[in-house]
Design an enzyme around this catalytic site. Structure first.
Site, PDB file in Angstrom:
ATOM      1  N   LYS A   1       1.170  -7.877 -26.539  1.00 51.26           N
ATOM      2  CA  LYS A   1      -0.189  -7.859 -27.092  1.00 51.26           C
ATOM      3  C   LYS A   1      -0.191  -7.620 -28.598  1.00 51.26           C
ATOM      4  O   LYS A   1      -0.902  -8.291 -29.330  1.00 51.26           O
ATOM      5  CB  LYS A   1      -1.039  -6.772 -26.398  1.00 51.26           C
TER       6      LYS A   1
ATOM      7  N   ARG B   1      -9.027  -0.486 -20.577  1.00 51.37           N
ATOM      8  CA  ARG B   1      -7.937  -0.254 -19.637  1.00 51.37           C
ATOM      9  C   ARG B   1      -8.441   0.235 -18.293  1.00 51.37           C
ATOM     10  O   ARG B   1      -7.644   0.483 -17.402  1.00 51.37           O
ATOM     11  CB  ARG B   1      -7.012   0.808 -20.214  1.00 51.37           C
TER      12      ARG B   1
ATOM     13  N   ARG C   1      12.500  -2.231 -27.301  1.00 49.28           N
ATOM     14  CA  ARG C   1      11.555  -1.872 -28.363  1.00 49.28           C
ATOM     15  C   ARG C   1      11.725  -0.412 -28.798  1.00 49.28           C
ATOM     16  O   ARG C   1      11.464  -0.081 -29.955  1.00 49.28           O
ATOM     17  CB  ARG C   1      10.119  -2.109 -27.860  1.00 49.28           C
TER      18      ARG C   1
ATOM     19  N   ARG D   1       9.088   5.108 -30.319  1.00 50.98           N
ATOM     20  CA  ARG D   1       8.097   5.704 -29.417  1.00 50.98           C
ATOM     21  C   ARG D   1       8.780   6.377 -28.232  1.00 50.98           C
ATOM     22  O   ARG D   1       9.540   5.740 -27.501  1.00 50.98           O
ATOM     23  CB  ARG D   1       7.138   4.619 -28.908  1.00 50.98           C
TER      24      ARG D   1
ATOM     25  N   ARG E   1       3.902   4.227 -16.717  1.00 50.54           N
ATOM     26  CA  ARG E   1       2.941   3.371 -17.424  1.00 50.54           C
ATOM     27  C   ARG E   1       2.680   2.092 -16.638  1.00 50.54           C
ATOM     28  O   ARG E   1       1.549   1.618 -16.573  1.00 50.54           O
ATOM     29  CB  ARG E   1       3.463   3.022 -18.822  1.00 50.54           C
TER      30      ARG E   1
HETATM   31  P1  ADP Z   1       1.451  -0.224 -24.292  1.00 55.51           P
HETATM   32  O1  ADP Z   1       0.449  -1.293 -24.055  1.00 55.51           O
HETATM   33  O2  ADP Z   1       2.770  -0.711 -24.756  1.00 55.51           O
HETATM   34  O3  ADP Z   1       1.573   0.756 -23.145  1.00 55.51           O
HETATM   35  P2  ADP Z   1      -0.344   1.129 -26.135  1.00 55.51           P
HETATM   36  O4  ADP Z   1       0.034   1.403 -27.531  1.00 55.51           O
HETATM   37  O5  ADP Z   1      -1.446   0.170 -25.866  1.00 55.51           O
HETATM   38  O6  ADP Z   1       1.006   0.686 -25.478  1.00 55.51           O
HETATM   39  O7  ADP Z   1      -0.733   2.505 -25.394  1.00 55.51           O
HETATM   40  C1  ADP Z   1       0.085   3.645 -25.428  1.00 55.51           C
HETATM   41  C2  ADP Z   1      -0.594   4.800 -24.675  1.00 55.51           C
HETATM   42  O8  ADP Z   1      -1.827   5.140 -25.323  1.00 55.51           O
HETATM   43  C3  ADP Z   1      -0.990   4.517 -23.230  1.00 55.51           C
HETATM   44  O9  ADP Z   1       0.083   4.718 -22.330  1.00 55.51           O
HETATM   45  C4  ADP Z   1      -2.125   5.534 -23.034  1.00 55.51           C
HETATM   46  O10 ADP Z   1      -1.624   6.823 -22.820  1.00 55.51           O
HETATM   47  C5  ADP Z   1      -2.817   5.522 -24.376  1.00 55.51           C
HETATM   48  N1  ADP Z   1      -3.925   4.540 -24.425  1.00 55.51           N
HETATM   49  C6  ADP Z   1      -3.971   3.418 -25.200  1.00 55.51           C
HETATM   50  N2  ADP Z   1      -5.113   2.736 -24.988  1.00 55.51           N
HETATM   51  C7  ADP Z   1      -5.802   3.424 -24.051  1.00 55.51           C
HETATM   52  C8  ADP Z   1      -7.051   3.229 -23.392  1.00 55.51           C
HETATM   53  N3  ADP Z   1      -7.816   2.164 -23.646  1.00 55.51           N
HETATM   54  N4  ADP Z   1      -7.452   4.157 -22.477  1.00 55.51           N
HETATM   55  C9  ADP Z   1      -6.712   5.231 -22.214  1.00 55.51           C
HETATM   56  N5  ADP Z   1      -5.514   5.465 -22.770  1.00 55.51           N
HETATM   57  C10 ADP Z   1      -5.054   4.593 -23.691  1.00 55.51           C
END
Ligand code: ADP
Length: 191
Positions: free
Chosen positions: A14, A89, A128, A134, A146
């Site tokens: 993404k 999400r 990554r 991270r 996740r």
């Molecule tokens: P990825 O898609 O690789 O898991 P992100 O950077 O989108 O990574 O998200 C990392 C973390 O941030 C998620 O595992 C969650 O804990 C939190 N997070 C991100 N976006 C949301 C969201 N829309 N609602 C709740 N938690 C979120």
């Protein structure tokens, strides 16, 4: 406004594809993950709260995430549109987003869902970790968590957009350029 939800499991690409889309269509990129990480770095209260969930691979509570997203949208003066990356999400976030966009006379045009199978995701995330630094990418147990959260809580959001006729599935396997072209052609057809 050209508003797109770029959807997919962790590691689907993404972030990478968002960069291509914002450039071509002159959009504002809103990644909730990036915004949370910036808050963690800045040691804000929001960052401290978010970190306690993110470190376990859990979702940050909806109310916190929705409020933050709303304020980020309102910071932009005359945007051409937004790429929502990592948001919504949950179905509650999707409903809140629709409701909020309505108040600014706008709506989502498309949900583009990058589809990548689980083993490939795990390989990509571990790879990554070396560059992202991270913690949630480096630990296979957190990665599993996740992906489980994605399957249980996030994947159902596809049905939300299917019901609105806005869902398009995109094959997320191939070169970065191939996938970008797939996204461009769907957007150009609809826009
Ligand atoms: P990825 O898609 O690789 O898991 P992100 O950077 O989108 O990574 O998200 C990392 C973390 O941030 C998620 O595992 C969650 O804990 C939190 N997070 C991100 N976006 C949301 C969201 N829309 N609602 C709740 N938690 C979120």
């Amino acid at each position: 406004m050209l508003n797109i939800v770029l959807f997919g499991p962790p590691g689907a690409g993404k972030g990478t594809q968002s960069e291509r889309l914002i450039e071509k269509y002159n959009l504002v990129h809103l990644s909730t993950g990036d915004i949370f990480r910036a808050n963690i770095k800045g040691e804000t209260e929001l960052g401290k709260l978010a970190k306690s969930f993110m470190d376990q691979g859990k979702l940050v509570p909806d109310s916190v995430t929705i409020d933050m997203l709303r304020s980020e949208v309102l910071k932009q003066s005359t945007p051409n549109g937004f790429i929502f990356d990592g948001f919504p999400r949950t179905n509650a976030q999707a409903a809140a987003l629709d409701e909020f966009l309505l108040t600014i006379d706008s709506s989502i045009l498309l949900m583009l869902a990058l589809e990548v199978e689980e083993n490939e995701l795990k390989t990509r995330l571990l790879k990554r970790a070396g560059v992202s630094g991270r913690a949630d990418d480096a630990d296979p147990v957190i990665i599993e968590n996740r992906i489980r959260v994605y399957n249980n809580e996030t994947a159902p959001v596809k049905d939300y957009y299917k019901q609105q006729g806005k869902f398009v599935s995109i094959d997320g396997i191939g070169t970065i350029d191939d996938i970008t072209q797939r996204l461009f052609s769907v957007i150009d057809e609809k826009n």
